[in-house]
Write a protein that holds these residues in place. Sequence first.
Motif, short mmCIF file in Angstrom:
data_model
loop_
_atom_site.label_atom_id
_atom_site.label_comp_id
_atom_site.label_asym_id
_atom_site.label_seq_id
_atom_site.Cartn_x
_atom_site.Cartn_y
_atom_site.Cartn_z
N ASN A 142 45.31 -23.17 -1.66
CA ASN A 142 45.79 -23.23 -3.05
C ASN A 142 47.10 -24.00 -3.14
N MET A 143 47.16 -24.87 -4.14
CA MET A 143 48.41 -25.60 -4.37
C MET A 143 49.16 -24.92 -5.50
N ALA A 144 50.42 -24.61 -5.27
CA ALA A 144 51.24 -24.01 -6.32
C ALA A 144 51.44 -25.03 -7.45
N SER A 148 53.99 -27.61 -6.73
CA SER A 148 53.95 -28.25 -5.40
C SER A 148 53.84 -29.77 -5.47
N VAL A 149 53.45 -30.29 -6.62
CA VAL A 149 53.28 -31.74 -6.75
C VAL A 149 54.10 -32.25 -7.94
N SER A 150 54.22 -33.57 -8.09
CA SER A 150 55.12 -34.08 -9.12
C SER A 150 54.61 -33.83 -10.55
N ARG A 183 52.67 -31.28 -12.83
CA ARG A 183 52.32 -29.87 -12.67
C ARG A 183 50.83 -29.75 -12.36
N LYS A 184 50.52 -28.98 -11.30
CA LYS A 184 49.13 -28.81 -10.87
C LYS A 184 48.47 -27.76 -11.74
N ARG A 185 47.29 -28.10 -12.30
CA ARG A 185 46.56 -27.08 -13.06
C ARG A 185 46.12 -25.97 -12.12
N ARG A 245 37.82 -29.20 -7.26
CA ARG A 245 36.90 -29.65 -6.21
C ARG A 245 37.59 -29.87 -4.88
N ARG A 246 38.81 -30.44 -4.96
CA ARG A 246 39.53 -30.76 -3.74
C ARG A 246 39.93 -29.48 -2.98
N SER A 247 40.41 -28.45 -3.69
CA SER A 247 40.80 -27.25 -2.95
C SER A 247 39.59 -26.48 -2.43
N GLN A 293 54.89 -26.96 -1.41
CA GLN A 293 55.33 -28.33 -1.67
C GLN A 293 54.40 -29.27 -0.92
N ALA A 294 53.89 -30.29 -1.62
CA ALA A 294 52.91 -31.19 -1.00
C ALA A 294 53.47 -32.60 -0.88
N ASP A 295 53.20 -33.20 0.28
CA ASP A 295 53.71 -34.56 0.49
C ASP A 295 52.79 -35.35 1.43
N ALA A 296 51.49 -35.17 1.25
CA ALA A 296 50.43 -35.80 2.08
C ALA A 296 50.27 -35.09 3.42
N GLY A 297 49.03 -34.83 3.77
CA GLY A 297 48.75 -34.15 5.03
C GLY A 297 48.74 -32.64 4.89
N THR A 298 48.47 -32.13 3.69
CA THR A 298 48.53 -30.67 3.53
C THR A 298 47.38 -29.97 4.25
N ARG A 299 46.21 -30.63 4.36
CA ARG A 299 45.10 -29.92 5.04
C ARG A 299 45.43 -29.71 6.52
N CYS A 300 46.11 -30.70 7.13
CA CYS A 300 46.49 -30.56 8.54
C CYS A 300 47.60 -29.54 8.68
N GLY A 341 52.78 -40.51 5.36
CA GLY A 341 53.61 -39.94 4.30
C GLY A 341 52.94 -40.19 2.95
N LYS A 342 53.56 -39.70 1.89
CA LYS A 342 52.93 -39.75 0.57
C LYS A 342 52.58 -41.17 0.10
N GLU A 343 53.52 -42.11 0.20
CA GLU A 343 53.24 -43.48 -0.26
C GLU A 343 52.16 -44.10 0.61
N GLU A 344 52.23 -43.81 1.92
CA GLU A 344 51.24 -44.38 2.84
C GLU A 344 49.85 -43.83 2.53
N ASP A 345 49.80 -42.55 2.21
CA ASP A 345 48.53 -41.91 1.86
C ASP A 345 47.96 -42.52 0.58
N ASN A 346 48.83 -42.72 -0.40
CA ASN A 346 48.38 -43.26 -1.70
C ASN A 346 48.00 -44.73 -1.63
N ALA A 393 43.50 -46.61 4.95
CA ALA A 393 42.63 -45.53 5.46
C ALA A 393 43.44 -44.30 5.81
N ASP A 394 42.77 -43.15 5.69
CA ASP A 394 43.41 -41.85 5.98
C ASP A 394 42.38 -41.03 6.75
N LEU A 395 42.78 -40.51 7.89
CA LEU A 395 41.82 -39.89 8.79
C LEU A 395 42.39 -38.59 9.38
N1 UDP Z 1 48.25 -34.57 -4.44
C1 UDP Z 1 48.77 -34.44 -5.73
N2 UDP Z 1 48.06 -33.76 -6.67
C2 UDP Z 1 46.84 -33.19 -6.42
C3 UDP Z 1 46.32 -33.34 -5.13
C4 UDP Z 1 47.04 -34.02 -4.16
O1 UDP Z 1 49.87 -34.92 -5.99
O2 UDP Z 1 46.23 -32.57 -7.30
C5 UDP Z 1 49.05 -35.26 -3.42
C6 UDP Z 1 49.65 -34.27 -2.44
O3 UDP Z 1 50.97 -34.68 -2.09
C7 UDP Z 1 48.74 -34.37 -1.25
C8 UDP Z 1 48.41 -35.87 -1.29
O4 UDP Z 1 48.24 -36.14 -2.65
O5 UDP Z 1 49.36 -33.96 -0.05
C9 UDP Z 1 47.21 -36.29 -0.49
O6 UDP Z 1 46.09 -35.55 -0.83
P1 UDP Z 1 44.76 -35.55 0.03
O7 UDP Z 1 43.65 -35.16 -0.89
O8 UDP Z 1 44.66 -36.79 0.82
O9 UDP Z 1 44.96 -34.30 1.03
P2 UDP Z 1 46.08 -34.02 2.14
O10 UDP Z 1 46.57 -35.36 2.64
O11 UDP Z 1 47.16 -33.25 1.45
O12 UDP Z 1 45.39 -33.23 3.19
#
Ligand code: UDP
Length: 233
Positions: A72-74, A77-79, A81-83, A88-90, A123-130, A168-173, A177-179
Amino acid sequence: MELIKDGKRIDGRSFDELRPIKIEAGVLKRADGSAYVEWGGNKVLAAVYGPREAQPRHIQNPTKAIVSCRYNMAAFSVSDRKRQGPDRRSVEISKIVSEALDRVIFTEQFPRATIDVYMEVLQADAGTRCTCLTAASVALADAGIPMRDFVSACAVGKVDGQIVLDLGKEEDNLGEADLPIAIMPRTGEILLLQMDGHLTMEEFNKAVTLGMNACMKIYEMQKEALMKKYTGD
Ligand code: UDP
């Protein structure tokens, strides 16, 4: 936007450098096991309950425990506000975390039981699943749940044509590729491998090796966190 400049990444890291990581075991009093992980800008809490009898009874498996995970994302946790509530993602992340943990827990020792794992992204900044997988397996160990091993995880990716570790976040966005990868460190068995983007076979092999080596470093940190809780060192 240029993500690599003069051989360095946007946050100053080299290609194979992890973000700073802090792992603490046993941070919550009411859960059977818990862990808090800071990984770069990610902040994650994991709490474990069980094994306890699965309810309602029709969900019980007579041969093994169910590993039930909730990611669950608070709202904060993101810039934007997360609903609230599962999207689907969570649901996807809860499922893949649960499948990876199911492989390391001796679930056959607890028929009809459930082991519940709650992961809260503060707080989320890319890589939260890991980050969540790393936290969850420390929390499971803290709860004393018998496991073959930890699960250690880290993402790798491709940014400006380079294979880099721990996006990191910019790199992820903005990257190519992200693996995310998770392994059972003692055997090197891969428990999670997802891929978003495109890589050549050569790049893929390089990325997997880089990611697996990083997982071994995470593994050392997970063991240290548990040792610290139980010996105070
Ligand atoms: N993110 C966001 N809003 C969302 C979902 C994700 O801002 O509703 C951001 C968050 O920082 C997350 C990143 O996008 O860590 C990358 O998300 P991804 O789905 O690739 O999963 P993660 O890298 O967190 O495992």
